[in-house]
Design an enzyme around this catalytic site. Structure first.
Site, PDB file in Angstrom:
ATOM      1  N   ARG A   1      42.549 130.229  13.963  1.00 35.41           N
ATOM      2  CA  ARG A   1      42.261 131.052  13.215  1.00 35.41           C
ATOM      3  C   ARG A   1      43.231 132.328  11.983  1.00 35.41           C
ATOM      4  NH1 ARG A   1      39.098 133.803  15.837  1.00 35.41           N
ATOM      5  NH2 ARG A   1      40.181 133.676  18.325  1.00 35.41           N
TER       6      ARG A   1
ATOM      7  N   HIS B   1      37.139 132.763  25.004  1.00 36.24           N
ATOM      8  CA  HIS B   1      37.947 132.572  23.619  1.00 36.24           C
ATOM      9  C   HIS B   1      37.449 131.264  22.784  1.00 36.24           C
ATOM     10  CE1 HIS B   1      41.252 130.497  21.229  1.00 36.24           C
ATOM     11  NE2 HIS B   1      42.323 131.114  21.998  1.00 36.24           N
TER      12      HIS B   1
END
Ligand SMILES: Cc1cc2nc3c(=O)[nH]c(=O)nc-3n(C[C@H](O)[C@H](O)[C@H](O)COP(=O)(O)OP(=O)(O)OC[C@H]3O[C@@H](n4cnc5c(N)ncnc54)[C@H](O)[C@@H]3O)c2cc1C
Length: 575
Positions: free
Chosen positions: A260, A238
């Site tokens: 994001r 991640h």
């Protein structure tokens, strides 16, 4: 050797989304079945499903489609997926999310018009991630646990699975050797069907996100039982793990994808946004690309004080960030960072294993009577998992496993006899450390972290993998010889740590061997010496099994059963 024994119709190993869904569906298929769920921690309080922050991918909107979700999954997976398994995932997900809402009582966030709110997740062409704020997993696992408690399912908490025991003729699984961690005593559970749902978990890397109870136990058990793991080199990092400095367990904790997805920026030590230098999608590129780009940028000398980069959300408005990412903002605040208005140091962190036990659409495995579901399995996600497809995977296939085991297992039906020599071998492996003086396990764990992070991490090469394989072999030998001294058996955490390390090191050897074997770059697997993907049409997936105690890797051609590289189901649907 004194081993108590218990008999049950269905034994489920693990109480995450996969294990609990399986228990509920098995009971639904046949309420007369005796179902036992065994878990290394406390039911509802451990595993990664509880930690799901972002949410659950499902095609619900009329503008979205199962075909579109499928194509995102296949393209995200670098065309390595088992397409029939991937289809089953996306096609069953709408049914499962309704079940979660209407049968199990989950409340997901809604739009003002009453429809389920779906948010953006990186790597997807449609905003299809269902969520409950950014604490979706707690909602799912609490409702599942309530239902399991209600349904007369036997619970073995603080029980860890140690090894599968085959039948006397070796043809099928007959029992599972477990450890009652509180009493420190072995328990042989004989079952007519067993589900492996211990949830993988790449906790062999220095920075990692999964829950502390996960140490690849199920994958190690499968390897020791002679089974194959598929695509085990595919470890997802991640991009945004919290970098809180040395000496805190919070380092590595994931800051979720939705940050994001909703417009968060990644910036470097100079305050510059850098992702567009690497990918036209910027911060919304897939996890593998963002993780690699961050590592490359760090190597080029743009690292933050603790060796990472920054995530910034302030430009979206601190109030909005606090409202939409309440859990994240509070978690960062606890560590002294202001996510809503400031910037927070992050580093890629090992998050998920796409690879796992080879399994079929009915969740059966190569070992008769043994089924598998969730993060312990390989094939659904190919070379890379889309954020939001993990919890869909565990709940979809956990439910299927429960349906199949429930319908195929007769209450009090035939039960194979376990191989006594196999029980003795497993017992001796687990209990022998008490006969040797105590060794420094922390030093061994540090060795494992260093090997995996530096040489089998986000950027790999023939040199790094050769180094890693030799170092892992040597570590495995040291762990095999390592003792825990005269300490007692009851809730002995040093002993548990040793068992964890042994499993993690075995699976690490499989990862390094498969990574060495795969000489192209695909999804989460990046070889600096082979930086391009090989011909997609000729894609192969890897399988690893133990031969004479060593990982042996083979390549199998991917079957493009639904769509070939260069084609799309969306075009076919439109034609
Ligand atoms: C921080 C974090 C955030 C995530 N966010 C998302 C997200 O937003 N969306 C998404 O789709 N996915 C997300 N994921 C991934 C998702 O959590 C997993 O894909 C999924 O929950 C795995 O489910 P599972 O049932 O296979 O395993 P788990 O839920 O991990 O359950 C495994 C169970 O097995 C037990 N166990 C382990 N070893 C043994 C043993 N030896 N004996 C007995 N029991 C054992 C564990 O205690 C646990 O109960 C996230 C993961 C993490 C770590």
């Amino acid at each position: 050797m004194n081993v108590q024994s218990l008999t049950t119709d269905i034994l489920i190993l693990g109480a995450g989304g996969a294990g609990m869904f399986a228990a509920l569906h098995a009971k639904k298929a046949n309420p007369d079945l005796d179902v036992t769920i065994a878990v290394k921690g406390l039911l509802g309080k451990c595993g990664c499903t509880r930690m799901v922050q972002g949410g659950y991918n499902v095609a619900l909107s009329p503008q979205d489609s199962v075909e579109r979700h499928f194509m995102d999954t296949i393209e995200g997976g670098g065309w390595l997926n088992d397409q029939d398994l991937a289809w089953l995932l996306v096609d069953t997900a709408p049914k499962r999310i309704r079940e979660l809402e209407t049968e199990l009582g989950c409340f997901f966030d809604r739009n003002p018009d009453g429809t389920v709110h779906q948010k953006a997740f990186a790597g997807q062409t449609f905003d299809r991630t269902v969520h409950k704020g950014d604490l979706t997993g707690i909602e799912i696992i609490n409702r599942l646990a309530e239902q399991v408690w209600r349904r007369n399912v036997r619970r073995l908490e603080d029980h860890r699975a140690l090894d599968f025991i085959r039948s006397t003729d070796g043809s099928e699984i007959a029992a599972t050797l477990m450890l009652d961690m509180r009493a420190g005593e072995p328990l042989l559970v004989r079952a007519r069907a067993v589900l492996l749902a211990t949830g993988g978990g790449p906790t062999m890397y220095r920075y990692h996100t999964p829950s502390g109870d996960k140490s690849c136990d199920g994958l190690a058990m499968a390897l020791r039982a002679g089974m194959s793991l598929r695509d085990i080199e595919m470890v997802q990092f991640h991009p945004t793990g919290l970098l809180a400095g040395e000496g805190t367990r919070m380092t590595g904790t994931v800051l979720e994808e939705g940050l994001r997805g909703s417009g968060g920026y990644l910036t470097d030590a100079q305050g510059k946004r850098f992702m567009f230098e690497y990918d036209a999608r910027g911060e919304r590129a897939t996890r593998d690309i963002v993780s690699r780009s961050i590592m490359d940028h760090i190597r080029k000398g743009h690292a933050s004080p603790h060796g990472g980069v920054y995530i910034e959300m302030g430009h979206l408005g601190p109030d909005r960030v606090r409202r939409e990412f309440k859990g994240m903002v509070e978690r960062c605040q606890d560590c002294g960072f202001d996510l809503a208005a400031g910037r927070v140091e992050v580093i890629p962190t090992a998050h998920y294993m796409m690879g796992g036990v080879v399994f079929s659409a009915d969740c059966s495995t190569e070992l008769p009577r043994l089924y598998a579901a969730g993060e312990d399995t390989g094939g659904v996600h190919g070379a890379n998992r889309l954020g939001g497809n993990g919890v869909a995977n565990s709940t979809v296939f956990g439910g299927i496993a429960g349906d199949v085991m429930g319908s195929r297992t007769a209450p009090r039906g035939t039960l194979p006899d376990p191989d006594k020599t196999a029980i003795e071998t497993a017992y001796s492996r687990v209990f022998s450390p008490f006969s040797r003086p105590r060794d420094d396990l922390s030093a061994m764990r540090e060795r494992l972290y260093d090997i995996m992070w530096n040489d089998v991490g986000i950027l790999r090469s023939a040199d790094s993998l050769a180094r890693a394989r030799a170092a892992l072999d040597s570590l495995a030998r040291d762990i095999a010889e390592c003792g825990v001294g005269e300490s007692g058996h009851r809730y002995n955490l040093t002993w548990m740590d040793r068992l964890n390390l042994e499993n993690l090191t075995l699976v690490s050897r499989a990862i390094a061997a498969a990574a060495d074997f795969r000489r192209d770059s695909r999804g989460a697997h990046f070889r600096e010496d082979f930086p391009h993907s090989s011909e997609l049409d000729a894609s192969t997936y890897t399988t690893v099994r133990l031969v004479d105690g060593k990982p042996s890797v083979a390549a199998q051609p991917v079957s493009f059963t639904r769509v070939r590289p260069g084609q799309s189901l969306l075009h076919q649907a439109a034609e």
